[in-house]
Design an enzyme around this catalytic site. Structure first.
Site, short mmCIF file in Angstrom:
data_model
loop_
_atom_site.label_atom_id
_atom_site.label_comp_id
_atom_site.label_asym_id
_atom_site.label_seq_id
_atom_site.Cartn_x
_atom_site.Cartn_y
_atom_site.Cartn_z
N ASP A 1 35.26 51.70 12.98
CA ASP A 1 36.63 52.12 13.29
C ASP A 1 37.52 50.90 13.02
O ASP A 1 37.85 50.61 11.88
CB ASP A 1 36.61 52.59 14.76
CG ASP A 1 37.91 53.17 15.24
OD1 ASP A 1 38.81 53.37 14.44
OD2 ASP A 1 38.04 53.44 16.46
N THR A 2 37.86 50.12 14.03
CA THR A 2 38.63 48.91 13.78
C THR A 2 37.77 47.86 13.06
O THR A 2 38.29 46.97 12.39
CB THR A 2 39.12 48.27 15.09
OG1 THR A 2 37.98 47.91 15.87
CG2 THR A 2 40.00 49.24 15.87
N THR B 1 33.62 45.77 16.51
CA THR B 1 32.24 45.78 17.05
C THR B 1 31.27 45.26 16.00
O THR B 1 30.44 44.38 16.28
CB THR B 1 31.84 47.21 17.47
OG1 THR B 1 32.81 47.70 18.39
CG2 THR B 1 30.46 47.24 18.10
N LYS C 1 35.99 55.18 9.36
CA LYS C 1 37.41 55.54 9.58
C LYS C 1 38.24 54.42 8.97
O LYS C 1 38.80 53.60 9.69
CB LYS C 1 37.70 55.55 11.09
CG LYS C 1 37.48 56.86 11.79
CD LYS C 1 38.12 56.78 13.17
CE LYS C 1 37.31 57.54 14.19
NZ LYS C 1 37.81 57.39 15.56
N ASP D 1 29.28 58.71 20.80
CA ASP D 1 29.91 58.74 22.12
C ASP D 1 30.99 59.83 22.14
O ASP D 1 31.55 60.18 21.11
CB ASP D 1 30.55 57.37 22.39
CG ASP D 1 30.89 57.20 23.87
OD1 ASP D 1 30.44 58.03 24.69
OD2 ASP D 1 31.61 56.23 24.20
N ARG E 1 26.25 64.29 22.95
CA ARG E 1 25.52 63.47 21.97
C ARG E 1 24.43 64.30 21.31
O ARG E 1 23.95 63.95 20.24
CB ARG E 1 24.89 62.25 22.66
CG ARG E 1 25.89 61.16 23.03
CD ARG E 1 25.14 59.90 23.41
NE ARG E 1 25.95 58.97 24.17
CZ ARG E 1 26.57 57.90 23.65
NH1 ARG E 1 26.49 57.64 22.37
NH2 ARG E 1 27.28 57.11 24.42
P1 IMP Z 1 35.25 49.56 16.39
O1 IMP Z 1 36.68 49.92 16.67
O2 IMP Z 1 34.96 49.60 14.89
O3 IMP Z 1 34.87 48.28 17.01
O4 IMP Z 1 34.39 50.70 17.05
C1 IMP Z 1 33.99 50.57 18.36
C2 IMP Z 1 32.88 51.53 18.71
O5 IMP Z 1 33.54 52.68 19.14
C3 IMP Z 1 31.95 51.92 17.57
O6 IMP Z 1 30.78 51.18 17.61
C4 IMP Z 1 31.64 53.35 17.85
O7 IMP Z 1 30.41 53.47 18.53
C5 IMP Z 1 32.77 53.80 18.76
N1 IMP Z 1 33.67 54.74 18.10
C6 IMP Z 1 34.74 54.48 17.32
N2 IMP Z 1 35.33 55.62 16.92
C7 IMP Z 1 34.60 56.63 17.48
C8 IMP Z 1 34.69 58.06 17.45
O8 IMP Z 1 35.56 58.68 16.81
N3 IMP Z 1 33.74 58.72 18.17
C9 IMP Z 1 32.77 58.12 18.87
N4 IMP Z 1 32.64 56.80 18.93
C10 IMP Z 1 33.55 56.05 18.24
#
Ligand code: IMP
Length: 175
Positions: free
Chosen positions: A102-103, A106, A130, A158, A165
């Site tokens: 996503d961002t 992680t 995303k 999640d 899930r």
């Molecule tokens: P990040 O923003 O890339 O650090 O994502 C953080 C965490 O949020 C990821 O490891 C995913 O497990 C979870 N995540 C982000 N977007 C979604 C979503 O749309 N559905 C479920 N989990 C998400």
């Protein structure tokens, strides 16, 4: 949540096909090598368990767990390690398996952690990307599906309350 509130985004059959194709590509990439596959928990467990069955290779499994503080459907970017590996990763070929980027915060945190252990190589595969929400320039070697900026769940991901899930499809909440 009522079934009518859910919108089907990626049906199980399409996921299965995408995962199978990724498994064959990885089999070719790592031919002759022994790989340490690391599903990132919790969300990556279902994707990883299907993926490794499509990889015809000598492989071992380790786990990493990460959670980010934040609201239910938006991460804060503050990442917390909830589970660590048990075997040395030094000089190993490591394949990190994540459900969704996503961002990117992680993955960036987890990749930095793995790299600090000096693996021979590190490759990252994700089921969903995303791209529209990326905040950091994180290395993703393969993403099976690009998806719009919607909160999605099912297939191990999640969800609000942590339920759903066990759905075989990837769904979103109808807008
Ligand atoms: P990040 O923003 O890339 O650090 O994502 C953080 C965490 O949020 C990821 O490891 C995913 O497990 C979870 N995540 C982000 N977007 C979604 C979503 O749309 N559905 C479920 N989990 C998400």
């Amino acid at each position: 949540m009522e079934a009518g509130e859910l919108e089907l985004l990626i049906p199980a059959g399409e996921i299965e096909r995408g995962v199978r194709e990724l498994g064959s590509r990885l089999t070719k990439i790592y031919r002759g090598k022994q790989v340490v596959v690391i599903p990132l928990l919790k969300g990556g467990f279902m994707f990883a368990s299907d993926l490794i069955r499509c990889m015809d290779l000598d492989l071992q499994i380790e786990f990493l767990g990460a959670a980010s503080y934040g609201e239910q459907t938006r991460s804060s970017g503050e990442v917390r390690l909830t589970l660590d590996t048990t075997m040395p990763l030094k000089d190993r070929d490591v394949l990190l398996v994540e459900d969704i980027v996503d961002t990117g915060l992680t993955l960036a945190y987890i990749q930095k952690l793995i790299r600090s252990r000096e693996p021979a190589s590190l490759r990252t595969v994700v089921l969903l990307d995303k791209t529209a929400r990326r905040k950091v320039d994180v290395e993703v070697d393969e993403a099976v599906f690009d998806i719009p900026d919607r909160f999605v769940f099912g297939y191990g991901l999640d969800s609000p309350g942590g339920f759903h899930r066990n759905l075989s499809d990837i769904v979103t909440i109808r807008e």
